[in-house]
Design a protein around this motif. Structure first.
Motif, PDB file in Angstrom:
ATOM      1  N   LEU A 183       0.836  -1.208   0.000  1.00 39.39           N
ATOM      2  CA  LEU A 183       0.000   0.000   0.000  1.00 39.39           C
ATOM      3  C   LEU A 183       0.868   1.253   0.000  1.00 39.39           C
ATOM      4  CD1 LEU A 183      -2.514  -1.090   2.811  1.00 39.39           C
ATOM      5  CD2 LEU A 183      -2.956  -1.108   0.348  1.00 39.39           C
ATOM      6  N   SER A 184       2.071   1.138   0.562  1.00 38.93           N
ATOM      7  CA  SER A 184       2.929   2.297   0.822  1.00 38.93           C
ATOM      8  C   SER A 184       3.944   2.534  -0.284  1.00 38.93           C
ATOM      9  CB  SER A 184       3.662   2.094   2.161  1.00 38.93           C
ATOM     10  OG  SER A 184       4.800   2.921   2.246  1.00 38.93           O
ATOM     11  N   ALA A 185       3.928   3.743  -0.850  1.00 39.74           N
ATOM     12  CA  ALA A 185       4.887   4.101  -1.905  1.00 39.74           C
ATOM     13  C   ALA A 185       6.312   4.127  -1.369  1.00 39.74           C
ATOM     14  CB  ALA A 185       4.521   5.459  -2.499  1.00 39.74           C
ATOM     15  N   SER A 186       6.491   4.593  -0.129  1.00 43.64           N
ATOM     16  CA  SER A 186       7.853   4.692   0.429  1.00 43.64           C
ATOM     17  C   SER A 186       8.440   3.311   0.660  1.00 43.64           C
ATOM     18  CB  SER A 186       7.844   5.497   1.733  1.00 43.64           C
ATOM     19  OG  SER A 186       7.059   4.858   2.719  1.00 43.64           O
ATOM     20  N   ARG A 187       7.608   2.361   1.076  1.00 38.61           N
ATOM     21  CA  ARG A 187       8.108   0.993   1.275  1.00 38.61           C
ATOM     22  C   ARG A 187       8.451   0.338  -0.072  1.00 38.61           C
ATOM     23  NH1 ARG A 187       6.047  -2.144   6.611  1.00 38.61           N
ATOM     24  NH2 ARG A 187       7.050  -0.684   8.015  1.00 38.61           N
ATOM     25  N   LEU A 188       7.683   0.641  -1.091  1.00 38.57           N
ATOM     26  CA  LEU A 188       7.980   0.106  -2.413  1.00 38.57           C
ATOM     27  C   LEU A 188       9.276   0.708  -2.964  1.00 38.57           C
ATOM     28  CD1 LEU A 188       4.403  -0.001  -3.965  1.00 38.57           C
ATOM     29  CD2 LEU A 188       5.795  -1.953  -3.273  1.00 38.57           C
ATOM     30  N   GLN A 189       9.539   1.976  -2.631  1.00 42.66           N
ATOM     31  CA  GLN A 189      10.798   2.591  -3.041  1.00 42.66           C
ATOM     32  C   GLN A 189      11.979   1.871  -2.390  1.00 42.66           C
ATOM     33  OE1 GLN A 189      11.504   4.782  -5.384  1.00 42.66           O
ATOM     34  NE2 GLN A 189      13.664   4.516  -4.862  1.00 42.66           N
ATOM     35  N   LYS A 190      11.817   1.503  -1.108  1.00 38.77           N
ATOM     36  CA  LYS A 190      12.853   0.742  -0.401  1.00 38.77           C
ATOM     37  C   LYS A 190      13.052  -0.627  -1.069  1.00 38.77           C
ATOM     38  CE  LYS A 190      14.806   1.710   3.037  1.00 38.77           C
ATOM     39  NZ  LYS A 190      16.183   2.246   3.271  1.00 38.77           N
ATOM     40  N   ALA A 191      11.957  -1.241  -1.517  1.00 43.66           N
ATOM     41  CA  ALA A 191      12.044  -2.531  -2.211  1.00 43.66           C
ATOM     42  C   ALA A 191      12.859  -2.401  -3.490  1.00 43.66           C
ATOM     43  CB  ALA A 191      10.647  -3.070  -2.517  1.00 43.66           C
ATOM     44  N   LYS A 192      12.663  -1.305  -4.212  1.00 43.39           N
ATOM     45  CA  LYS A 192      13.461  -1.033  -5.412  1.00 43.39           C
ATOM     46  C   LYS A 192      14.950  -0.956  -5.057  1.00 43.39           C
ATOM     47  CE  LYS A 192      11.291  -0.016  -9.436  1.00 43.39           C
ATOM     48  NZ  LYS A 192      11.579  -0.802 -10.659  1.00 43.39           N
ATOM     49  N   GLU A 193      15.232  -0.252  -3.940  1.00 40.35           N
ATOM     50  CA  GLU A 193      16.617  -0.078  -3.489  1.00 40.35           C
ATOM     51  C   GLU A 193      17.297  -1.422  -3.216  1.00 40.35           C
ATOM     52  OE1 GLU A 193      17.215   2.623  -0.154  1.00 40.35           O
ATOM     53  OE2 GLU A 193      15.596   3.885  -0.921  1.00 40.35           O
ATOM     54  N   VAL A 194      16.542  -2.382  -2.664  1.00 41.43           N
ATOM     55  CA  VAL A 194      17.169  -3.661  -2.294  1.00 41.43           C
ATOM     56  C   VAL A 194      17.101  -4.693  -3.419  1.00 41.43           C
ATOM     57  CG1 VAL A 194      16.749  -3.286   0.169  1.00 41.43           C
ATOM     58  CG2 VAL A 194      15.140  -4.689  -1.142  1.00 41.43           C
ATOM     59  N   GLY A 195      16.536  -4.320  -4.581  1.00 42.63           N
ATOM     60  CA  GLY A 195      16.647  -5.220  -5.722  1.00 42.63           C
ATOM     61  C   GLY A 195      15.374  -5.672  -6.401  1.00 42.63           C
ATOM     62  N   ALA A 196      14.200  -5.191  -5.950  1.00 41.87           N
ATOM     63  CA  ALA A 196      12.966  -5.584  -6.642  1.00 41.87           C
ATOM     64  C   ALA A 196      12.982  -5.029  -8.066  1.00 41.87           C
ATOM     65  CB  ALA A 196      11.742  -5.067  -5.887  1.00 41.87           C
TER      66      ALA A 196
END
Length: 335
Positions: A183-196
């Motif tokens: 639901l959270s855009a900021s958490r998805l941004q973190k996921a991008k950072e770690v390799g999603a």
């Protein structure tokens, strides 16, 4: 703060605690006093994601000495039962587990623990990384149960700390593409950072619509779905999204009774697997961290001294950041 310093038994070590991460389960016990059948009946020390320094060793301990930096595996079998013999000690019904009633956790200055479940940290692995081995272990265990391998397409549902470690581990194990939802855009941004590779911010889509978005981003249905929320609609989306003959691993814990399209899983031979914590993961995790094949450092977004534990718990409860870390040793400022 005022509890006496414990003496280690023959096969135990006394530790001066350093870093302890706050888990959603810690917050849940604090707020609600129970998780499922585990009910807090007496005062209980929280904390189970931890690292520290050995102060004393019991008379039977040979692999550790005072001054060693260690990561702590919180689940210790009390007896050599059938599950231990099969190498699945996490399923032992009498297991000791930090911060699961009635067992105290390790969010304190001094703590004693079974020496066999304390693992020496190499010099190039920090205390903070040592504490993060616990959530990382959930990802290792889940991805092993899921059968992630070279070229796998993986759908991770939920971008909290456990979703993120599953992204890290899935990529490490050879996944070709990982898509993650939250639901959270900021958490998805973190996921991008770690390799999603792909992210989907869920708003009010139906489970079928979420599954369709997963398929269009990956170019196919994923062989593996790792569900990390426990939310009914997310479990439903996981069943719809997973390719026929694939595997859905349930990591997140929600309501005891959940309505799911079980026939859609059954007729397409989608295997639904559960996980309970982890086993045999600390040596693997330490090897990955020491070789720099996995980087968990971006997961820590907040740090507090032990004196500000309440503030740290409030931060976690509000869902701010990703992983909140408490520092238990005021004299040591190493990470």
């Amino acid at each position: 703060e005022n509890r006496p310093i414990p003496e280690p038994g023959p096969n135990e070590v006394l530790l001066r605690m350093h870093s302890v991460g706050i888990c959603g389960s810690d917050v849940h016990y604090w707020q609600h006093g129970r998780i499922g059948d585990f009910v807090v009946k007496d005062p209980m020390v929280l904390g189970h994601e931890a690292s520290g320094t050995v102060l004393k060793v019991g008379s039977g301990v040979t692999h550790l000495k005072p001054g060693d930096r260690v990561a702590i595996e919180p689940g210790v079998p009390r007896e050599m039962d059938e599950f231990c013999k099969a190498g699945r000690y996490n399923l032992s019904p009498t297991i000791f587990f930090c911060a699961t009633p009635p067992d105290d956790g390790n969010l304190c200055r001094y703590y004693k623990h079974s020496a066999s479940y304390c693992y020496k940290l190499p010099d190039n692995v920090t205390f903070e990384e040592g504490a993060l081995i616990e959530p990382l272990s959930v990802g290792i265990h889940a991805c092993k149960r899921a059968g992630v391998t070279l070229g796998s397409k993986v759908f991770v549902s939920g971008s909290g700390p456990i979703g993120l470690v599953n992204v890290l581990v899935a990529k490490m194990m050879g996944a070709a593409a990982v898509v993650i939802t939250d639901l959270s855009a900021s958490r998805l941004q973190k996921a991008k950072e770690v390799g999603a590779d792909f992210t989907i911010q869920v708003k009010n889509e139906t489970p079928q619509e979420v599954a369709s978005k997963v398929e269009s981003l990956l170019g196919c249905m994923p062989e593996i779905t790792v569900e990390c929320t426990g939310v009914q609609a997310c479990i439903q989306a996981g069943i719809y999204a997973t390719r026929s003959g694939g595997t859905l691993v349930l990591v997140g814990l929600g309501s005891e009774m959940v309505t799911v399209p079980i026939v859609a899983a059954a007729v397409r031979e989608v295997d639904i697997r559960g996980i309970f914590r982890y086993c045999n993961t600390w040596p693997v995790a330490i090897a990955l961290l020491a070789s720099k094949r996995i980087n968990v450092k971006p997961l820590v977004t907040h740090r507090f001294p032990l004196e500000k534990a309440l503030e740290a718990f409030e931060t976690t409860r509000r869902g701010e950041g990703v992983k909140v870390m408490l520092k238990c040793d005021p004299t040591d400022h190493s990470p």
